[in-house]
Design an enzyme around this catalytic site. Structure first.
Site, PDB file in Angstrom:
ATOM      1  CG  MET A  59     110.371  28.053 -33.933  1.00  0.00           C
ATOM      2  SD  MET A  59     108.743  27.400 -34.401  1.00  0.00           S
ATOM      3  CE  MET A  59     108.374  28.439 -35.819  1.00  0.00           C
ATOM      4  N   GLY A 123     119.620  25.517 -30.390  1.00  0.00           N
ATOM      5  CA  GLY A 123     118.978  25.837 -31.654  1.00  0.00           C
ATOM      6  C   GLY A 123     117.758  26.703 -31.438  1.00  0.00           C
ATOM      7  CB  CYS A 124     115.812  28.782 -33.738  1.00  0.00           C
ATOM      8  SG  CYS A 124     117.087  30.024 -33.876  1.00  0.00           S
ATOM      9  N   GLY A 125     114.496  26.703 -31.030  1.00  0.00           N
ATOM     10  CA  GLY A 125     113.341  25.889 -30.693  1.00  0.00           C
ATOM     11  C   GLY A 125     112.404  26.652 -29.792  1.00  0.00           C
ATOM     12  NE  ARG A 222     116.681  34.502 -37.072  1.00  0.00           N
ATOM     13  CZ  ARG A 222     115.719  33.655 -36.737  1.00  0.00           C
ATOM     14  NH1 ARG A 222     114.598  33.626 -37.424  1.00  0.00           N
ATOM     15  NH2 ARG A 222     115.860  32.832 -35.718  1.00  0.00           N
TER      16      ARG A 222
END
Length: 284
Positions: A59, A123-125, A222
């Site tokens: 993402m 990471g944002c995966g 977030r």
């Protein structure tokens, strides 16, 4: 290049990185909501593909994707140096973008031969997902749908700071909480990972048989699409986030018919969708 202008990457399919969305700003002591708008960071699934074989869906903000492909390939151990990538191209995919990474033949053979097991990413995966079509989507919500007052939201937010025991000690963790319709916190879970904290909360709620209609979720982190999907998978109709949402979070909340409030502060909150479920009573 002009002075002070940052280096940018124009590779691949053009995609917006900021979206302007309409909002309602609600003050707790005023029943009149003020219409407004706000710029949000665009969140988009990006599928990294090596030698026509999908590897992972991450993402990301859809900018500088060539840089992202090089950096990701290095930190994942797929390459050891930049010259092992012959080229990067970007194309539209099903609900996102595909980044096609062309490795030199020897490195590609090593990559395809390597057995990969994803246990989590820095990471944002989306862990374990290697293709855009496999992105998670919660089942439709069922059951009774109840309204929430902004007074209850304010009380829950006010109580959350003292309830974050680990964060008071470390200042390094996120929290996810379940509040009842009076705004009293029923359960709070903390974790260094924002997703983990929400998973822990939902686990506690389903173990005790909590009815999703009996309250709402509050998160300190977030608000990305995964957080909306997780809350929706539990059946929550209202999600309140202290930080701003991403564009995809708003889209998924609308898809699930959820009320999404974010940028929730001590005096105001911003409604990004599902206004009809909020009762704008001044807090006592």
């Amino acid at each position: 290049m002009p002075p002070n202008k940052p280096d940018t990457d124009a590779t691949g399919v053009a995609a917006e990185t900021v979206r302007r969305v309409p909002t309602l700003v609600v003050a707790y002591d005023d029943p009149q909501a003020r219409p407004g708008d706000r710029s949000l960071a665009v969140e988009m699934p990006v599928n990294l593909v090596y030698g026509s074989v999908p590897y992972a869906v991450m993402m990301t903000t859809p900018a500088d994707l060539e840089d992202f492909a090089y950096g990701f390939s290095l930190t994942e151990g797929i390459i050891e140096s930049a010259d092992e990538i012959r080229g990067v191209s970007v194309e539209d995919g099903d609900g996102g973008l595909r980044v096609l990474v062309d490795l030199v033949p020897g490195r590609l053979r090593e990559h395809l031969a390597r057995k990969r097991a994803i246990s989590g990413r820095t990471g944002c995966g989306v862990c374990g997902i290697d293709d855009l079509s496999a992105l998670p989507k919660a089942a439709p919500r069922t059951g009774v749908d109840r309204s929430v007052t902004i007074g209850a939201v304010q009380r829950a937010l006010a109580a959350l700071g003292d309830a974050q025991i680990l964060n008071r000690e470390t200042r390094a963790v996120h929290a996810a909480a379940w509040a009842d319709h009076a705004g009293s916190l029923v359960a709070v879970r903390e974790d260094v990972g924002r997703h983990n904290g929400l998973d822990k909360l939902i686990g506690a709620l389903i173990r005790r048989g909590t009815d999703p209609a009996d309250g709402f979720v509050v998160i300190t982190s977030r608000c990305s699409f995964e957080m909306v999907e997780k809350a929706a998978s539990f059946g929550a109709a209202v999600l309140v986030a202290i930080s701003a949402p991403t564009s995809l979070a708003i889209d998924r909340a609308a898809l699930h018919g959820m009320t999404l409030c974010a940028i929730a502060r001590s005096d105001t909150l911003t409604v990004f969708g599902g206004r009809e479920r909020l009762i704008l009573d001044p807090a006592p």
